[in-house]
Write an enzyme that holds these catalytic residues in place. Structure first.
Site, short mmCIF file in Angstrom:
data_model
loop_
_atom_site.label_atom_id
_atom_site.label_comp_id
_atom_site.label_asym_id
_atom_site.label_seq_id
_atom_site.Cartn_x
_atom_site.Cartn_y
_atom_site.Cartn_z
N ARG A 69 40.18 49.80 68.41
CA ARG A 69 39.20 48.68 68.32
C ARG A 69 39.52 48.44 66.44
NH1 ARG A 69 36.38 50.98 65.55
NH2 ARG A 69 35.62 49.18 64.33
N GLY A 70 39.00 47.54 66.13
CA GLY A 70 39.38 47.25 64.59
C GLY A 70 40.69 46.34 64.75
N ALA A 71 40.50 45.42 64.00
CA ALA A 71 41.88 44.47 63.84
C ALA A 71 43.13 45.14 63.37
CB ALA A 71 41.68 43.30 62.90
N ARG A 112 43.27 40.94 72.93
CA ARG A 112 42.28 40.43 71.97
C ARG A 112 42.30 39.23 71.37
NH1 ARG A 112 38.25 44.48 70.73
NH2 ARG A 112 37.22 42.69 70.02
N GLN A 215 29.00 50.16 67.25
CA GLN A 215 30.12 50.92 66.38
C GLN A 215 29.50 51.36 65.06
OE1 GLN A 215 30.00 47.72 67.66
NE2 GLN A 215 32.00 47.08 68.38
N ASP A 256 38.16 40.07 61.00
CA ASP A 256 39.21 40.02 62.23
C ASP A 256 40.16 38.53 61.84
OD1 ASP A 256 38.67 41.75 64.69
OD2 ASP A 256 36.80 41.72 63.64
N ASN A 266 34.08 37.74 61.94
CA ASN A 266 33.84 39.32 61.96
C ASN A 266 32.95 39.87 63.11
OD1 ASN A 266 34.61 41.85 60.99
ND2 ASN A 266 32.36 41.99 60.05
N LYS A 267 32.59 41.00 63.20
CA LYS A 267 31.71 41.43 64.16
C LYS A 267 30.57 40.61 64.09
CE LYS A 267 32.54 44.01 66.79
NZ LYS A 267 33.16 43.44 68.22
#
Length: 368
Positions: A69-71, A112, A215, A256, A266-267
């Site tokens: 995970r993480g762009a 995603r 996270q 993202d 973003n998150k």
């Protein structure tokens, strides 16, 4: 091209500054020459398990399931996923391979949809096939390696640029995980924090837990612990109170997707932090590679916000924690308006107080 508005930055250089390497010991995505080796982030920090992906379907599933995970890390994993897919097709040259890899590209793209780095990496991988000859497989693998290598260099440069904005002795708050676990190494927002610690600018680090996948609690504070950086975990709901105490001077987050007017996806929870930061006079910094900037999307209102299963909110670790019959709404991202952002940092420079004109000036002539 330097994309700096309001701040002069040093030319891009892959050379690390200060003693950055001591604060960069974690690697989440590793190509071992035959398969893609992923640190399973679903089970950290209690377990350090790895998942070995041998085909594109396994890579796509790992991206969807948040193993990786993480762009930026998603984009790197997808690039190597296409390399794995290339072993399952027959093609005489690059153009033929590009057609044959269309299904694999679509499978990875769909894993995603919000993270623009995923589509960007796949476009870049497909682009090198346009003029490739019978050595197209080697060219494809070299491009995946280049994407990974350039991300690490970019992260260290962003670290220097972002840290330069922070006054020595400052406290910072971060959200989700934007470090080595989310990239090829060093990190984006966490890279700025690493650089700030190395340069004596960051004195206090706070991390929000980041519900519902935690996270921040599971990954960020664990990652900082591996690098010997003290960090204090807070409940997401404690962020505004923390800001009111004066212990935090910057909120530093990743992204993202960044749109043409400077809005940032973003998150989930990032938007609320930006609102609280503005009220309390705390600065707000977004740190992301230039591949995250999407100048073809005008505003954040046009971004597709991924919705995940409500079960992620209704329980944890396979155990239901709310009454039967309760429903949940589970958007993974939110959009922070550009008006609430003090600085957008990419490896190509810094845009201060972003808006449509400043973004256009910074990215003019670029097909981001």
């Amino acid at each position: 091209m330097e994309c700096t508005v309001g701040l002069s930055s040093a030319p891009f250089s892959p050379v690390a500054s200060m003693d950055y390497e001591r604060y960069d010991r974690v690697r989440a995505v590793t190509w071992n020459g035959e398969a893609l080796d992923l640190l399973d982030q679903r089970v950290l920090p209690m377990q350090q398990a790895r998942m070995i992906c041998h085909d594109v379907g396994q890579v796509a599933q790992a991206i969807f399931d948040l193993v990786v995970r993480g762009a930026p890390a998603i984009g790197i994993a997808a690039a190597w996923g296409l390399v794995l897919a290339s072993r399952q097709i027959q093609a005489k040259n690059g153009p033929e391979a590009r057609v044959a890899l269309a299904d694999a590209t679509q499978t990875l793209n769909a894993a995603r949809p919000t993270a623009v780095n995923l589509a960007w990496a796949l476009r870049r991988m497909n682009a090198v096939l346009a003029n490739a000859g019978d050595d197209w497989r080697a060219i494809l693998a070299n491009e995946a390696a280049a994407i990974e290598r350039e991300d690490l260099a970019a992260n260290r440069h962003m670290g220097r640029l972002g840290a330069a904005l922070i006054e020595p002795g400052s406290g910072v708050l971060t959200h989700c995980n934007t470090g080595s676990l989310a990239t090829s190494g060093f990190g984006t927002a966490l890279g700025v924090i690493r650089a700030g610690v190395a340069e004596g600018r960051v004195a206090r680090v706070f991390a929000g837990e980041t519900r519902p996948w935690l996270q921040g609690a599971r990954l960020t504070v664990w990652e900082l612990l591996q690098d010997g950086i003290p960090a204090t975990l807070i409940a997401d709901s404690a962020a505004a109170h923390l800001m009111s105490t004066g212990q935090v001077q910057w909120v530093i987050v990743g992204a993202d997707r960044i749109t043409a007017n400077g809005d940032v996806a973003n998150k989930i929870g990032t938007y609320a932090l930006a609102i609280a930061a503005r009220y309390h006079g705390v600065k707000f910094m977004v740190v992301a590679p230039s591949s995250t900037v999407d100048m073809h999307t005008a505003t954040g209102a046009e971004i597709e916000i991924e919705q995940r299963s409500e079960t992620e909110l209704l329980g944890y670790g396979g155990q239901r924690t709310v009454a039967e019959g309760v429903r949940a709404w589970n958007p993974v991202f939110d959009v922070t308006p550009a008006a609430l952002i003090d600085a957008i940092v990419t490896e190509r420079g810094v845009v201060l107080q972003p808006n449509a004109q400043r973004m256009a000036d910074a990215w003019s002539g670029d097909d981001a």
